[in-house]
Design a protein around this motif. Structure first.
Motif, mmCIF file in Angstrom:
data_model
loop_
_atom_site.group_PDB
_atom_site.id
_atom_site.type_symbol
_atom_site.label_atom_id
_atom_site.label_comp_id
_atom_site.label_asym_id
_atom_site.label_seq_id
_atom_site.Cartn_x
_atom_site.Cartn_y
_atom_site.Cartn_z
ATOM 1 N N LEU A 1 2.673 -33.646 -40.234
ATOM 2 C CA LEU A 1 2.053 -34.150 -41.459
ATOM 3 C C LEU A 1 1.025 -33.149 -41.987
ATOM 4 C CD1 LEU A 1 1.660 -37.961 -40.734
ATOM 5 C CD2 LEU A 1 3.282 -36.818 -42.249
ATOM 6 N N ALA A 2 0.218 -32.627 -41.056
ATOM 7 C CA ALA A 2 -0.799 -31.651 -41.462
ATOM 8 C C ALA A 2 -0.115 -30.410 -42.047
ATOM 9 C CB ALA A 2 -1.656 -31.268 -40.264
ATOM 10 N N TYR A 3 0.973 -29.995 -41.417
ATOM 11 C CA TYR A 3 1.737 -28.823 -41.861
ATOM 12 C C TYR A 3 2.265 -29.042 -43.274
ATOM 13 C CZ TYR A 3 5.203 -25.053 -41.414
ATOM 14 O OH TYR A 3 5.933 -23.914 -41.585
ATOM 15 N N LEU A 4 2.881 -30.214 -43.459
ATOM 16 C CA LEU A 4 3.434 -30.580 -44.762
ATOM 17 C C LEU A 4 2.355 -30.538 -45.833
ATOM 18 C CD1 LEU A 4 6.403 -31.655 -45.018
ATOM 19 C CD2 LEU A 4 5.372 -33.861 -45.503
ATOM 20 N N ASN B 1 -3.086 -25.209 -50.452
ATOM 21 C CA ASN B 1 -2.746 -23.872 -50.930
ATOM 22 C C ASN B 1 -2.258 -22.963 -49.803
ATOM 23 O OD1 ASN B 1 -5.117 -23.720 -49.644
ATOM 24 N ND2 ASN B 1 -6.257 -22.695 -51.278
ATOM 25 N N GLY B 2 -1.562 -23.569 -48.839
ATOM 26 C CA GLY B 2 -1.011 -22.773 -47.745
ATOM 27 C C GLY B 2 -0.018 -21.754 -48.271
ATOM 28 N N GLN B 3 -0.063 -20.541 -47.736
ATOM 29 C CA GLN B 3 0.790 -19.463 -48.206
ATOM 30 C C GLN B 3 2.000 -19.333 -47.286
ATOM 31 O OE1 GLN B 3 -0.831 -15.561 -48.003
ATOM 32 N NE2 GLN B 3 -0.301 -15.074 -50.105
ATOM 33 N N ALA C 1 3.029 -14.267 -47.989
ATOM 34 C CA ALA C 1 2.036 -13.458 -47.285
ATOM 35 C C ALA C 1 2.562 -12.038 -47.101
ATOM 36 C CB ALA C 1 1.695 -14.085 -45.942
ATOM 37 N N TYR C 2 3.859 -11.953 -46.768
ATOM 38 C CA TYR C 2 4.476 -10.640 -46.585
ATOM 39 C C TYR C 2 4.468 -9.866 -47.900
ATOM 40 C CZ TYR C 2 8.210 -7.213 -46.155
ATOM 41 O OH TYR C 2 8.932 -6.054 -46.182
#
Ligand code: HEC
Length: 200
Positions: A55-58, A65-67, A72-73
């Motif tokens: 859930l936290a990941y989602l 704003n997770g990249q 990132a690459y």
């Protein structure tokens, strides 16, 4: 068959009744029965752990704003291109030191700005009008190498109406616009008919 089943159900019921804390499930196959033990604590914690983690990941990647790894690459590649372009800018002008400029979006964007301001009156977006089409594979001067372009932009062809830009542009702007023209090569925009010799 029925008789056998009835017997065992009765048996298990008897055991439950006898107050034994071993709880047997109601089914039975070929004499095999199953206990109804609780899952081990550590397993249950692990299960809830994975659930909360997912859930936290989602949330982090879809809502927050997770990249992504790819983004990132790509950021890293952009950064590296900018650093290499910066280093190339400090070197003498050669085919090798001009090449890294084409890979840096910041440099080519700056070059595009110079082009729009100084070159578009005669070359439009590159497809040519007074000046030749810069997106085809034909070149009047040289073979379309970065050094060829640098030379002609720097010195111009005054007798043919192509100004010399080495005094009008700063050294950095000159390289930037050369890099941008470098990216136009092979785009084959429809425009002015090819002039000069074909370079494969
Ligand atoms: C006043 C019009 C004019 C402007 C402004 C101009 N050019 Fe040109 N350009 C020309 C003409 C005309 C030629 C063809 C020269 C010839 O026939 O020898 C040319 C040729 C070129 C060539 C060589 C093409 C080939 O086939 O060899 C390049 C590269 C070029 N221009 C880039 C630029 C850049 C970059 C700028 C802006 C910094 C610019 N030009 C601004 C008129 C112009």
């Amino acid at each position: 068959m029925n008789a056998v089943k009835d017997e065992t159900t009765m048996e298990s019921e008897e055991r439950k009744d006898s107050g034994s804390d071993v709880s047997l499930l109601d089914h039975e196959y070929d004499g095999i029965q199953e206990f109804d033990n609780p899952m081990p604590r550590w397993w249950v914690w692990l299960f809830w752990g994975t659930l909360w983690f997912s859930l936290a990941y989602l949330f982090h990647y879809w809502v927050g704003n997770g990249q992504s790894v790819l983004a990132a690459y790509e950021d890293d590649v952009r950064e590296a291109a900018a650093i290499m372009a910066q280093e190339a800018m400090n070197q003498a002008v050669t085919e090798e030191s001009l090449a890294p400029l084409l890979a840096d979006a910041g440099t080519t964007a700056a070059g595009q700005g110079v082009f729009a301001g100084k070159c578009s009156p005669c070359h439009l977006e590159g497809e040519g009008s007074i000046g030749p089409n810069l997106t085809d594979q034909h070149w009047i001067h040289g073979k379309g190498t970065l050094m060829d372009i640098y030379q002609i932009v720097s010195d111009g062809v005054p007798e043919k109406g192509m100004p010399a830009w080495n005094r009008q542009l700063s050294p950095a702007e000159l390289r930037q616009v050369v890099a941008f023209v470098g990216t136009l090569r092979g785009k084959n925009m429809p425009g002015k008919a090819p002039e000069g010799t074909l370079v494969e």
